[in-house]
Design an enzyme around this catalytic site. Structure first.
Site, PDB file in Angstrom:
ATOM      1  CB  SER A   8      -0.907   0.001   1.237  1.00  0.00           C
ATOM      2  OG  SER A   8      -1.452   1.288   1.407  1.00  0.00           O
ATOM      3  CG  HIS A  33      -3.913  -1.546  -1.373  1.00  0.00           C
ATOM      4  ND1 HIS A  33      -5.050  -2.296  -1.620  1.00  0.00           N
ATOM      5  CD2 HIS A  33      -4.254  -0.695  -0.376  1.00  0.00           C
ATOM      6  CE1 HIS A  33      -6.017  -1.919  -0.810  1.00  0.00           C
ATOM      7  NE2 HIS A  33      -5.563  -0.937  -0.043  1.00  0.00           N
ATOM      8  CG  ASP A  35      -5.122   2.658   0.772  1.00  0.00           C
ATOM      9  OD1 ASP A  35      -6.093   1.882   0.801  1.00  0.00           O
ATOM     10  OD2 ASP A  35      -3.983   2.348   1.158  1.00  0.00           O
ATOM     11  CG  MET A  37      -8.281   7.411   2.320  1.00  0.00           C
ATOM     12  SD  MET A  37      -7.273   7.640   3.782  1.00  0.00           S
ATOM     13  CE  MET A  37      -6.554   6.017   3.936  1.00  0.00           C
ATOM     14  CG  HIS A  66      -9.207   0.236  -0.317  1.00  0.00           C
ATOM     15  ND1 HIS A  66      -8.572   0.128   0.910  1.00  0.00           N
ATOM     16  CD2 HIS A  66     -10.538   0.217  -0.046  1.00  0.00           C
ATOM     17  CE1 HIS A  66      -9.478   0.066   1.871  1.00  0.00           C
ATOM     18  NE2 HIS A  66     -10.676   0.126   1.323  1.00  0.00           N
ATOM     19  CG  MET A  68     -11.295   3.459   2.245  1.00  0.00           C
ATOM     20  SD  MET A  68      -9.711   3.508   3.119  1.00  0.00           S
ATOM     21  CE  MET A  68      -8.590   3.552   1.717  1.00  0.00           C
ATOM     22  CG  MET A 137     -11.510  -2.439   5.519  1.00  0.00           C
ATOM     23  SD  MET A 137      -9.973  -1.931   4.698  1.00  0.00           S
ATOM     24  CE  MET A 137      -9.050  -1.111   6.006  1.00  0.00           C
ATOM     25  CG  ASP A 175      -6.042  -2.506   3.513  1.00  0.00           C
ATOM     26  OD1 ASP A 175      -4.944  -2.224   4.028  1.00  0.00           O
ATOM     27  OD2 ASP A 175      -6.698  -1.699   2.813  1.00  0.00           O
TER      28      ASP A 175
END
Ligand code: DX5
Ligand code: ZN
Length: 227
Positions: A8, A33, A35, A37, A66, A68, A137, A175
């Site tokens: 990540s 990965h 992320d 957000m 991913h 979020m 998660m 994760d």
């Protein structure tokens, strides 16, 4: 089902991001990965589409994005266009998860469903047939460097059983809080895509990635022998 170490980049040194990614590639990593957000679904913001676009020009790794974000459907097309290979959305963030998963497939990406620690695996029973991957998660989403939540192990186990009973070759990703100790627990429970942020990008990136990959490969060859 293939096993993957999926570093990540949230934990990477962004000044040297290209170099950090080159080091995990040198360690034999195939997945990355990323992320995303939004500061609403999770408390803070991270990176967005331009980062994915830039990285896509420089890397052939499998981009595991991913998201979020609340109601992420409006972001799917942009991230797919930027070069995502897998787009994972949170079931807690989608009013119509079915529609969002179908949209991700329409845009040419693999579709993943993420569930927070407090969300039960049983919620996915019906929609599972639409998913290529489930991301369990193992910390509350929003930050790197948190501690693995032990009750999540049982969720991984239950999800693997559920997929098996459906005859589905499901990727199960974990994760949060995965390091050289906790990785054994998640592999035993049935996870095959292992995200690690601070355990890869803290210190010597290449060596960390090699060490975690080594543990995964050893587990794989031992289970192969057991079969
Ligand atoms: C947290 C993110 C993770 C994070 C993991 O919300 O989804 O991908 O980078 O970081 P570590 O491995 O440090 O727990
Ligand atoms: Zn993540």
């Amino acid at each position: 089902m293939e096993y993957q170490l999926c570093p990540s980049i949230l934990a990477a040194d962004f000044w040297h991001l290209g170099e950090e990614i080159r080091q995990v590639e040198e360690a034999g990593v195939k997945w990355l990965h990323i992320d995303i957000m939004d500061g609403h679904f999770v408390p803070t913001i991270s990176m967005g589409v331009p980062v994915v676009t830039s990285l896509r020009k420089a890397s052939r790794l499998f981009f595991d994005v991913h998201i979020m974000a609340k109601e992420p459907a409006h972001l799917v097309e942009e991230f797919a266009g930027a070069g995502a290979d897998m787009i994972t959305v949170h079931t807690e963030a989608c009013v119509d998860l079915d529609r969002t998963l179908r949209l991700i497939h329409e845009k040419g990406c693999k579709a993943g469903i993420a569930i927070n620690p407090a969300t039960p695996v049983s919620l996915l029973e019906d929609v599972l047939e639409l998913a290529d991957m489930v991301l369990v998660m193992t910390v509350n989403p929003g930050f790197g460097g948190q501690k693995y939540i032990p009750y999540c192990t049982e969720k991984i186990r239950r999800l693997r059983m559920m997929a098996k009973s459906m005859g589905k070759d499901l990727d199960i990703e974990v994760d949060g809080g995965i390091n050289r100790e906790t990785i054994h627990t998640v592999l035993e429970a049935g996870a095959n895509v292992i995200v690690a942020g601070s355990a890869v990008f803290g210190g010597d990136t290449r060596e960390n990635a090699k060490a975690l990959k080594g543990i995964i490969e050893e587990y794989e060859s031992n289970t192969g022998l057991r079969r």
